[in-house]
Design a protein around this motif. Structure first.
Motif, PDB file in Angstrom:
ATOM      1  N   GLN A   1      13.062  17.220   3.754  1.00  0.00           N
ATOM      2  CA  GLN A   1      12.446  15.981   3.290  1.00  0.00           C
ATOM      3  C   GLN A   1      13.525  15.173   2.596  1.00  0.00           C
ATOM      4  O   GLN A   1      14.167  15.629   1.658  1.00  0.00           O
ATOM      5  CB  GLN A   1      11.293  16.276   2.329  1.00  0.00           C
TER       6      GLN A   1
ATOM      7  N   ARG B   1       4.982   4.515   2.392  1.00  0.00           N
ATOM      8  CA  ARG B   1       4.956   3.269   1.628  1.00  0.00           C
ATOM      9  C   ARG B   1       4.888   2.060   2.554  1.00  0.00           C
ATOM     10  O   ARG B   1       5.528   2.043   3.607  1.00  0.00           O
ATOM     11  CB  ARG B   1       6.195   3.163   0.734  1.00  0.00           C
TER      12      ARG B   1
ATOM     13  N   SER C   1       0.820  -1.212   0.000  1.00  0.00           N
ATOM     14  CA  SER C   1       0.000   0.000   0.000  1.00  0.00           C
ATOM     15  C   SER C   1       0.853   1.262   0.000  1.00  0.00           C
ATOM     16  O   SER C   1       2.033   1.250   0.384  1.00  0.00           O
ATOM     17  CB  SER C   1      -0.928   0.007   1.205  1.00  0.00           C
ATOM     18  N   GLU C   2       0.211   2.353  -0.421  1.00  0.00           N
ATOM     19  CA  GLU C   2       0.910   3.637  -0.489  1.00  0.00           C
ATOM     20  C   GLU C   2      -0.075   4.762  -0.184  1.00  0.00           C
ATOM     21  O   GLU C   2      -1.131   4.869  -0.816  1.00  0.00           O
ATOM     22  CB  GLU C   2       1.508   3.810  -1.888  1.00  0.00           C
ATOM     23  N   LEU C   3       0.282   5.573   0.783  1.00  0.00           N
ATOM     24  CA  LEU C   3      -0.491   6.764   1.132  1.00  0.00           C
ATOM     25  C   LEU C   3       0.231   7.979   0.580  1.00  0.00           C
ATOM     26  O   LEU C   3       1.426   8.158   0.834  1.00  0.00           O
ATOM     27  CB  LEU C   3      -0.624   6.881   2.647  1.00  0.00           C
ATOM     28  N   VAL C   4      -0.490   8.800  -0.176  1.00  0.00           N
ATOM     29  CA  VAL C   4       0.122   9.977  -0.805  1.00  0.00           C
ATOM     30  C   VAL C   4      -0.609  11.237  -0.382  1.00  0.00           C
ATOM     31  O   VAL C   4      -1.831  11.342  -0.543  1.00  0.00           O
ATOM     32  CB  VAL C   4       0.115   9.860  -2.342  1.00  0.00           C
TER      33      VAL C   4
ATOM     34  N   ASP D   1      -3.520   4.063  -2.132  1.00  0.00           N
ATOM     35  CA  ASP D   1      -3.449   3.115  -3.242  1.00  0.00           C
ATOM     36  C   ASP D   1      -4.133   3.667  -4.492  1.00  0.00           C
ATOM     37  O   ASP D   1      -4.865   2.954  -5.200  1.00  0.00           O
ATOM     38  CB  ASP D   1      -4.074   1.770  -2.848  1.00  0.00           C
TER      39      ASP D   1
ATOM     40  N   SER E   1      -4.558  10.359  -0.913  1.00  0.00           N
ATOM     41  CA  SER E   1      -4.922   9.171  -1.675  1.00  0.00           C
ATOM     42  C   SER E   1      -4.306   7.942  -1.024  1.00  0.00           C
ATOM     43  O   SER E   1      -3.179   7.987  -0.517  1.00  0.00           O
ATOM     44  CB  SER E   1      -4.415   9.267  -3.123  1.00  0.00           C
TER      45      SER E   1
ATOM     46  N   SER F   1       3.545  17.665   1.158  1.00  0.00           N
ATOM     47  CA  SER F   1       3.474  16.530   0.232  1.00  0.00           C
ATOM     48  C   SER F   1       4.424  15.447   0.733  1.00  0.00           C
ATOM     49  O   SER F   1       5.599  15.724   0.988  1.00  0.00           O
ATOM     50  CB  SER F   1       3.868  16.953  -1.183  1.00  0.00           C
ATOM     51  N   LEU F   2       3.902  14.251   0.888  1.00  0.00           N
ATOM     52  CA  LEU F   2       4.744  13.139   1.330  1.00  0.00           C
ATOM     53  C   LEU F   2       4.093  11.823   0.931  1.00  0.00           C
ATOM     54  O   LEU F   2       2.911  11.780   0.590  1.00  0.00           O
ATOM     55  CB  LEU F   2       4.996  13.193   2.848  1.00  0.00           C
ATOM     56  N   THR F   3       4.898  10.763   0.976  1.00  0.00           N
ATOM     57  CA  THR F   3       4.414   9.427   0.635  1.00  0.00           C
ATOM     58  C   THR F   3       4.824   8.447   1.723  1.00  0.00           C
ATOM     59  O   THR F   3       5.994   8.401   2.114  1.00  0.00           O
ATOM     60  CB  THR F   3       4.985   8.960  -0.718  1.00  0.00           C
TER      61      THR F   3
ATOM     62  N   ASP G   1      -0.639  15.305  -1.142  1.00  0.00           N
ATOM     63  CA  ASP G   1      -0.190  16.253  -2.156  1.00  0.00           C
ATOM     64  C   ASP G   1      -0.675  17.653  -1.795  1.00  0.00           C
ATOM     65  O   ASP G   1      -1.856  17.960  -1.911  1.00  0.00           O
ATOM     66  CB  ASP G   1      -0.729  15.833  -3.526  1.00  0.00           C
TER      67      ASP G   1
END
Length: 230
Positions: free
Chosen positions: A210, A27, A2-5, A63, A61, A23-25, A7
């Motif tokens: 970051q 994983r 899964s990935e949380l984004v 996934d 977001s 903004s970050l991701t 923005d």
């Protein structure tokens, strides 16, 4: 995995934004450390992800699916689990009863307890009788039993002695290694950076650094400048 984004996320409270344009991701399988001085907006940001508070700009977001308009309950059902400050246990319930809120079968309960031999010995004790560190173990075990995709942890060390917190750090790392994405907000910066792959520093409501946690961990001056918003 899964990935949380996030923005360009901005969170406003009262007269204006408390944190802006983040903004970050996050994983699956990794820990991302979110650190910074007190009052920088870290808790507001993490609360906007789980749906405790709204955001005034940007997008979130999971996934590839926008979750901006989902309720907190719906986000939790999607796999976003939030451990808030303050060890939110049900003190009148036993350890077993607390864990059974998310562990649906005996096998799931056993798996949740596996990293915590201390809890196995007190499985039928009221949670109110446990130490602060043991209560935090209950919170972690209950969160893991909920099968999160993304685990948000806000100041797990709050009110705990450093030696107790150090007992919990490898468990957070093992949760990430199981495939869960962990966003860790923590006041013990060096310990958080020690288990994280990526790091975001927020100061004055904005991102001031970051990059890799290793870079920050190895360079105290870089960390100092980031905390000052440089």
């Amino acid at each position: 995995m899964s990935e949380l984004v996030l923005d360009g996320v901005t969170v406003s409270r009262g007269a204006g934004p408390v944190i802006s344009d983040v903004s970050l991701t996050v994983r699956g399988g990794e820990v991302l450390a979110l650190v910074g001085p007190n009052g920088a907006g870290k808790t507001s940001l993490i609360e906007s992800i789980s749906g405790v508070v709204g955001h005034s700009a940007g997008s979130l977001s999971l996934d590839g699916e926008r979750i901006d308009r989902l309720s907190r309950v719906s986000r939790a059902r999607k796999g976003i689990v939030h451990i808030e400050q303050g060890r939110a246990v049900f003190p009148s319930l036993t350890v077993r009863e607390n864990l059974s809120l998310t562990a649906r079968t005996p096998a799931e309960l056993e798996a949740a307890l596996a990293p915590f031999p201390e809890l196995e010995k007190r499985i039928d004790s009221a949670t109110a009788l446990l130490s602060g560190g043991e209560q935090q173990m209950v919170v972690l075990a209950r969160a893991f039993a909920a099968k999160p995709k993304i685990l948000l942890i806000d100041e797990m060390s709050l009110g705990l002695a450093p030696v107790v917190f150090m007992r919990l750090v490898p468990i957070v790392q093992s949760i990430a290694e199981s495939g869960v994405g962990v966003l860790l907000v923590e006041q013990f910066t060096q310990l958080a950076l020690g288990i994280a792959r990526e790091a975001v520093v927020v100061a004055g409501g904005r991102v001031s650094f970051q990059g890799t946690a290793e870079d920050l961990h190895a360079d105290p001056q870089l960390l100092h400048r980031a905390y000052l918003g440089g």
